[in-house]
Design a protein around this motif. Structure first.
Motif, mmCIF file in Angstrom:
data_model
loop_
_atom_site.group_PDB
_atom_site.id
_atom_site.type_symbol
_atom_site.label_atom_id
_atom_site.label_comp_id
_atom_site.label_asym_id
_atom_site.label_seq_id
_atom_site.Cartn_x
_atom_site.Cartn_y
_atom_site.Cartn_z
ATOM 1 N N ASP A 179 -11.828 4.366 5.170
ATOM 2 C CA ASP A 179 -11.154 4.168 6.449
ATOM 3 C C ASP A 179 -11.775 5.179 7.426
ATOM 4 O O ASP A 179 -12.739 4.855 8.142
ATOM 5 N N GLU A 180 -11.284 6.437 7.405
ATOM 6 C CA GLU A 180 -11.693 7.462 8.371
ATOM 7 C C GLU A 180 -13.219 7.616 8.488
ATOM 8 O O GLU A 180 -13.737 7.867 9.586
ATOM 9 N N LYS A 228 -10.718 -0.702 11.545
ATOM 10 C CA LYS A 228 -9.789 -0.455 12.647
ATOM 11 C C LYS A 228 -10.635 -0.445 13.904
ATOM 12 O O LYS A 228 -11.543 0.394 14.035
ATOM 13 N N ASP A 262 -3.476 4.828 -0.382
ATOM 14 C CA ASP A 262 -4.228 5.446 0.722
ATOM 15 C C ASP A 262 -3.941 6.941 0.745
ATOM 16 O O ASP A 262 -2.784 7.354 0.876
ATOM 17 N N LYS A 276 1.151 5.311 0.383
ATOM 18 C CA LYS A 276 0.492 6.547 0.800
ATOM 19 C C LYS A 276 0.618 7.539 -0.351
ATOM 20 O O LYS A 276 1.689 7.655 -0.963
ATOM 21 N N LYS A 308 0.866 -1.193 0.000
ATOM 22 C CA LYS A 308 0.000 0.000 0.000
ATOM 23 C C LYS A 308 0.893 1.231 0.000
ATOM 24 O O LYS A 308 1.803 1.338 0.824
ATOM 25 N N ASN A 344 -12.023 -0.734 5.268
ATOM 26 C CA ASN A 344 -10.887 -0.930 6.165
ATOM 27 C C ASN A 344 -11.441 -0.884 7.586
ATOM 28 O O ASN A 344 -12.082 0.097 7.967
ATOM 29 N N GLU A 379 -7.962 4.103 -0.975
ATOM 30 C CA GLU A 379 -8.473 4.247 0.397
ATOM 31 C C GLU A 379 -8.659 5.717 0.748
ATOM 32 O O GLU A 379 -7.735 6.525 0.576
ATOM 33 N N ASN A 417 -5.604 9.217 2.870
ATOM 34 C CA ASN A 417 -5.915 9.861 4.154
ATOM 35 C C ASN A 417 -6.618 11.208 3.963
ATOM 36 O O ASN A 417 -6.206 12.234 4.526
HETATM 37 MG MG MG Z 1 -6.003 4.631 5.935
#
Ligand code: MG
Ligand code: OSB
Length: 367
Positions: free
Chosen positions: A238-239, A262, A188, A163, A161, A260, A213, A190
């Motif tokens: 994700d977030e 978490k 990803d 960033k 992966k 994803n 992502e 973010n």
């Molecule tokens: Mg992430």
């Protein structure tokens, strides 16, 4: 279970290499650990909040404060608690999923240790080992990135992966694809882009990525659904996924086709299992994200990754990807996989000498 006390311990571990994302550079990981003590057992929780509120609004000092001032008093007010009741008891406190998740994890670990049950069997693991990927930070140059990717592939990682951020997307992805061929590859962001960047993001369609992502901000679920109509690369959130309900909504809106998970971001491993179940019922595959955890959080993440709908390799890398010395017996990759711990609770041994060496502060809070 009756609660005797909680120990809050701040530690700091240097990372083997700085980790750069669109929200900043990390060269050490400061972590808040929680140890729950009952008359017959003890359990560990790891709070995944980072030092600064840049990935999400939570941060370490705030998590420590909300735990001491608002969460623990609510638990101590009960004569008996179970891990399954923690989320409901803490429910009146708004937000702070990472703080709540860490407290629940400590209680759950203590409870499972007492019962002789592993995290894996509690959560519903169906595998003895899990496929591992690795998350690679933004590099200073393409050449440096090539070397890093090369090293991780040599170590056996089953998925890479990268960033990305505006200015570091098309070129590095193209370079990795051309140099390393058909490897499982994903990116990803973010939340570093806006919907106005959809033409740039669409250029990534050329590289047959597993997923992109969280390209857009956390709150912009609807905009992700718009983006999903424009790009052909699957969108993974994700977030934005803060609960099982948020996952169901995002899926219903067409905002993502992969999620994803978490545990910290959704308030703990019990809610994480619910996210897994909601996605499974909707035909949406999931994978386990990472927050640069120590061996404590990693043990639980590896157990979670063994559930049936974890269909893609997770950011569950070996301990040496992060730390020269972990505070637990290290997780070591075997053929690109990590074994799911089988001992009771999180099932990993904490190395007390190392833990004490890296401890910045320690506080015991009693009923
Ligand atoms: Mg992430
Ligand atoms: O977005 O997945 C993320 C690390 C810190 C905060 C957010 C993220 C990450 C990672 C690294 O990508 C995952 C890991 O290897 O632990």
């Amino acid at each position: 279970m009756k609660l005797k006390s909680f120990e809050l311990r701040r530690i700091s571990l240097p990372l083997v290499a700085p980790f750069r994302t669109s929200f900043g550079v990390q060269s050490e990981r400061e972590v808040l650990l929680i140890r729950a003590e009952s008359p017959d057992s003890e359990g560990w929780g790891e709070c995944v909040a980072m030092s600064e509120p840049l990935y999400s609004s939570e941060y370490l000092a705030a998590a420590e404060d909300v735990i001491k001032s608002h969460l623990l008093p609510r638990l101590f007010a009960q004569s008996e608690i179970t891990a399954n009741s923690v989320a409901e008891i803490l429910g009146p406190v708004r937000g702070h999923p990472m703080a709540k998740g860490a407290v629940e994890m400590a209680v759950l670990d203590a409870e499972l240790k007492e019962a002789g049950t592993s995290f894996g069997s509690f959560l519903g693991a169906v595998r003895k080992s899990v496929d591992c990927g690795v998350s690679i930070g933004i590099a200073d140059s393409i050449e440096e990135l090539m070397e890093t990717v090369d090293g991780y592939i040599a170590q056996g990682y089953r998925r890479i992966k990268l960033k990305i951020e505006p200015g570091w997307d098309y070129a590095p992805v193209k370079a990795v694809r051309e140099r390393f061929g058909d490897i499982p590859l994903q990116v990803d962001a973010n939340a570093a882009y806006s919907l106005a960047d959809s033409r740039q993001l669409k250029k990534l369609d050329a590289f047959d990525l597993l997923l992109i992502e969280q390209p857009l901000p956390e709150e912009e679920v609807r905009a992700h659904a718009e983006l999903a109509k424009i790009v052909s690369t699957p969108i993974c959130l994700d977030e934005s996924i803060t609960s099982a309900r948020a996952a169901a909504d995002a899926i219903a809106m067409g905002a993502c086709s992969i999620i994803n998970i978490k545990a910290g971001r959704v308030g703990g491993y019990i809610e994480a299992r619910r996210v897994h179940d909601v996605c499974d019922a909707s035909g949406v595959p999931v994978w386990c994200g990472g927050m640069l955890e120590t061996g404590i959080g990693r043990a639980a993440n590896v157990a979670l990754s063994a559930l049936p709908n974890f269909k893609l390799p997770g950011d569950t890398s070996g301990s040496d990807r992060y730390y020269h010395r972990d505070i637990t017996d290290p997780f070591v990759l075997k053929d690109g996989r990590l074994d799911v711990p089988e001992a009771p609770g999180i099932g990993v041994n904490i190395v007390k000498d190392i833990l004490d060496e890296v401890t910045l502060s320690e506080e015991v809070i009693t009923a």
